[in-house]
Scaffold this active site. Sequence first.
Site, mmCIF file in Angstrom:
data_model
loop_
_atom_site.group_PDB
_atom_site.id
_atom_site.type_symbol
_atom_site.label_atom_id
_atom_site.label_comp_id
_atom_site.label_asym_id
_atom_site.label_seq_id
_atom_site.Cartn_x
_atom_site.Cartn_y
_atom_site.Cartn_z
ATOM 1 C CE LYS A 36 8.919 33.186 -19.574
ATOM 2 N NZ LYS A 36 8.637 31.758 -19.307
ATOM 3 C CD GLU A 66 1.570 39.186 -5.685
ATOM 4 O OE1 GLU A 66 1.970 38.630 -4.644
ATOM 5 O OE2 GLU A 66 0.714 40.075 -5.698
ATOM 6 C CB CYS A 121 3.966 31.545 -2.975
ATOM 7 S SG CYS A 121 2.317 31.951 -3.544
ATOM 8 C CD GLU A 142 9.506 29.986 -2.170
ATOM 9 O OE1 GLU A 142 10.293 30.400 -3.030
ATOM 10 O OE2 GLU A 142 8.307 30.296 -2.143
HETATM 11 P P1 NAD Z 1 10.975 31.227 -11.327
HETATM 12 O O1 NAD Z 1 11.303 32.538 -10.726
HETATM 13 O O2 NAD Z 1 12.075 30.273 -11.589
HETATM 14 O O3 NAD Z 1 10.259 31.446 -12.751
HETATM 15 C C1 NAD Z 1 9.092 32.221 -12.856
HETATM 16 C C2 NAD Z 1 8.946 32.680 -14.292
HETATM 17 O O4 NAD Z 1 10.031 33.553 -14.611
HETATM 18 C C3 NAD Z 1 8.977 31.567 -15.333
HETATM 19 O O5 NAD Z 1 8.029 31.844 -16.349
HETATM 20 C C4 NAD Z 1 10.396 31.669 -15.896
HETATM 21 O O6 NAD Z 1 10.514 31.214 -17.229
HETATM 22 C C5 NAD Z 1 10.617 33.175 -15.835
HETATM 23 N N1 NAD Z 1 12.018 33.603 -15.825
HETATM 24 C C6 NAD Z 1 13.093 32.949 -15.335
HETATM 25 N N2 NAD Z 1 14.216 33.679 -15.542
HETATM 26 C C7 NAD Z 1 13.837 34.828 -16.155
HETATM 27 C C8 NAD Z 1 14.529 35.977 -16.624
HETATM 28 N N3 NAD Z 1 15.839 36.099 -16.503
HETATM 29 N N4 NAD Z 1 13.816 36.958 -17.216
HETATM 30 C C9 NAD Z 1 12.479 36.857 -17.334
HETATM 31 N N5 NAD Z 1 11.758 35.780 -16.921
HETATM 32 C C10 NAD Z 1 12.437 34.786 -16.332
HETATM 33 O O7 NAD Z 1 9.838 30.603 -10.422
HETATM 34 P P2 NAD Z 1 9.149 29.179 -10.560
HETATM 35 O O8 NAD Z 1 10.146 28.156 -10.132
HETATM 36 O O9 NAD Z 1 8.505 29.058 -11.892
HETATM 37 O O10 NAD Z 1 7.955 29.301 -9.485
HETATM 38 C C11 NAD Z 1 8.140 29.104 -8.140
HETATM 39 C C12 NAD Z 1 8.306 30.426 -7.418
HETATM 40 O O11 NAD Z 1 7.169 31.258 -7.630
HETATM 41 C C13 NAD Z 1 8.387 30.262 -5.911
HETATM 42 O O12 NAD Z 1 9.415 31.082 -5.416
HETATM 43 C C14 NAD Z 1 7.032 30.746 -5.416
HETATM 44 O O13 NAD Z 1 7.026 31.210 -4.090
HETATM 45 C C15 NAD Z 1 6.733 31.810 -6.397
HETATM 46 N N6 NAD Z 1 5.289 32.100 -6.420
HETATM 47 C C16 NAD Z 1 4.833 33.238 -5.811
HETATM 48 C C17 NAD Z 1 3.471 33.530 -5.795
HETATM 49 C C18 NAD Z 1 2.946 34.770 -5.122
HETATM 50 O O14 NAD Z 1 1.777 35.075 -5.298
HETATM 51 N N7 NAD Z 1 3.755 35.505 -4.381
HETATM 52 C C19 NAD Z 1 2.576 32.660 -6.411
HETATM 53 C C20 NAD Z 1 3.072 31.516 -7.026
HETATM 54 C C21 NAD Z 1 4.437 31.244 -7.029
#
Ligand code: NAD
Length: 500
Positions: A173, A248, A282, A382
Amino acid sequence: MTAGQWIDGRASAGSSGESLEVINPATGAVIETVGLASPVDVDAAVCAADRAFREWSTAPPVVRSEVLSALAGRLTARAAEYASVESQQAGKPIRLATGFDVPGSIDNAAYFAGAARHLQGSAAAEWDGTHSSTVRREAIGVVGSIAPWNYPLQMAMWKMLPAVAAGNTVVLKPSELTPLTALMLAEDCAAAGMPPGVFNVLTGTGPVAGEALLAHPLVRMISFTGSTAVGHRVAEVAVAGLKRLHLELGGKAPFVVFDDADLDAAIQGAVAGSLINTGQDCTAATRAYIHSSKFADFVAGVADLMATVTLGDTSAETSDLGPLISGNQQQKVAAMVGRAVAGGARAVTGGEIPTGPLAVGSYYRPTLITGAAQDSEIVQEEVFGPVLVALPFDTDDEAIALANDTPYGLAASAWTTDVVRSQRASREIQAGCVWINDHIPIVSEMPHGGYKASGFGKDMSMYSFEEYTQVKHVSVDVSGVARKEWHRTIFRNPGPDRVV
Ligand code: NAD
């Protein structure tokens, strides 16, 4: 309307009856309207992945390898198209999408095409003299993957490639904000010869499709990349279902400049490392700790260089920086900077939403902040925007302690020409990656993943196979004896003279 789902080798709109507009954050224009997945679609995708698992996981590694090689070829042939769609849906300058996102993804595919043929357990031996042991690394089953919006294609690849190379099947997803290149990828996987059901993509929201995927009983492993806040929720569901978990999460990378550092290199590195992908990375440099003897020069140099960065039309080769992903993200960044300034910090440059032609998109000016307290929100949390905070330090001990003083531990860099300092920083900074005299580069061969609240598990590299495989011990009796010595624990006299 574009079909939002790729289930069992076919595109479909999804059964929710709802759709979502994918917006270009640089212009506010609608790029596509996609169907949203309902729990019924999640179930269809997971069942297709489950059906495909047996054949895919038992296929000879060379078969999986050839499919991934063909996939790398298809991505190469469509590189310009992928770059254009990625640039539009994520608001990336075309130079970034063309020079980083797409070639990085092609290299990941080529790497895992090779790695698929090198998945091994350890060598056989007869440890007790009577049993021959082998260790098999076996696929786990259906992996439910959930990805963020900041690098949509690369995140889809980092999730799918090691999992399918090891023989798992995947239901991904992507973020509902950026599903388009993941859907292109699913088409290309099929065209490259990946059997139906091995890789499925669902466009849906976190609370509906994401939750249904996490909770599905046939999903044996959850691989999540996203915020630490949602990561907590994902971990709860995984624990309840006793599913394997790969997380991650967020980062807050320190950038430590010692007094012997090459200051020009550090200034250049800080601007590039904090502004990459408009700071929505990130691993981006977010907290610059500078030896006090160099602090003023560093701040002046970074402010001057940030002022030369051009915000603009993401399709133009001349634009350096694109917008944030959405108006919400823009407001979040502006509010965090506003609170920092209200609390006594100073925006040396930036700290504002641009007006004029850029106001159509969710742009934010590159921002350098000084005077923030170490325990303030802007230093601890962040931001995920083009914001760097600079703070001075006096001793090496203090620098390392400050670098480690947040809940996160994804990445860090140290800038020094002293080999002892570089080794000490590499050892003592608590992060999954420490760069010396650079900040950001990644390669397919090396692991990426966090410490502390940045999660656990590794993407890319052979280490990712440890996430996506389970280890089986196979023990074969080579004595040929019916009455074994260890049977003494059951029978008083287990030997050949035992009277039955
Ligand atoms: P997010 O946590 O808001 O969403 C990530 C994903 O989770 C999306 O697909 C979203 O639809 C889904 N999601 C949200 N609520 C959910 C739930 N209750 N159940 C299941 N899925 C759910 O993150 P974002 O805003 O899309 O991305 C930014 C974040 O990602 C930042 O915190 C960044 O640091 C992190 N990130 C980490 C890495 C890494 O390798 N550590 C890489 C890229 C991004």
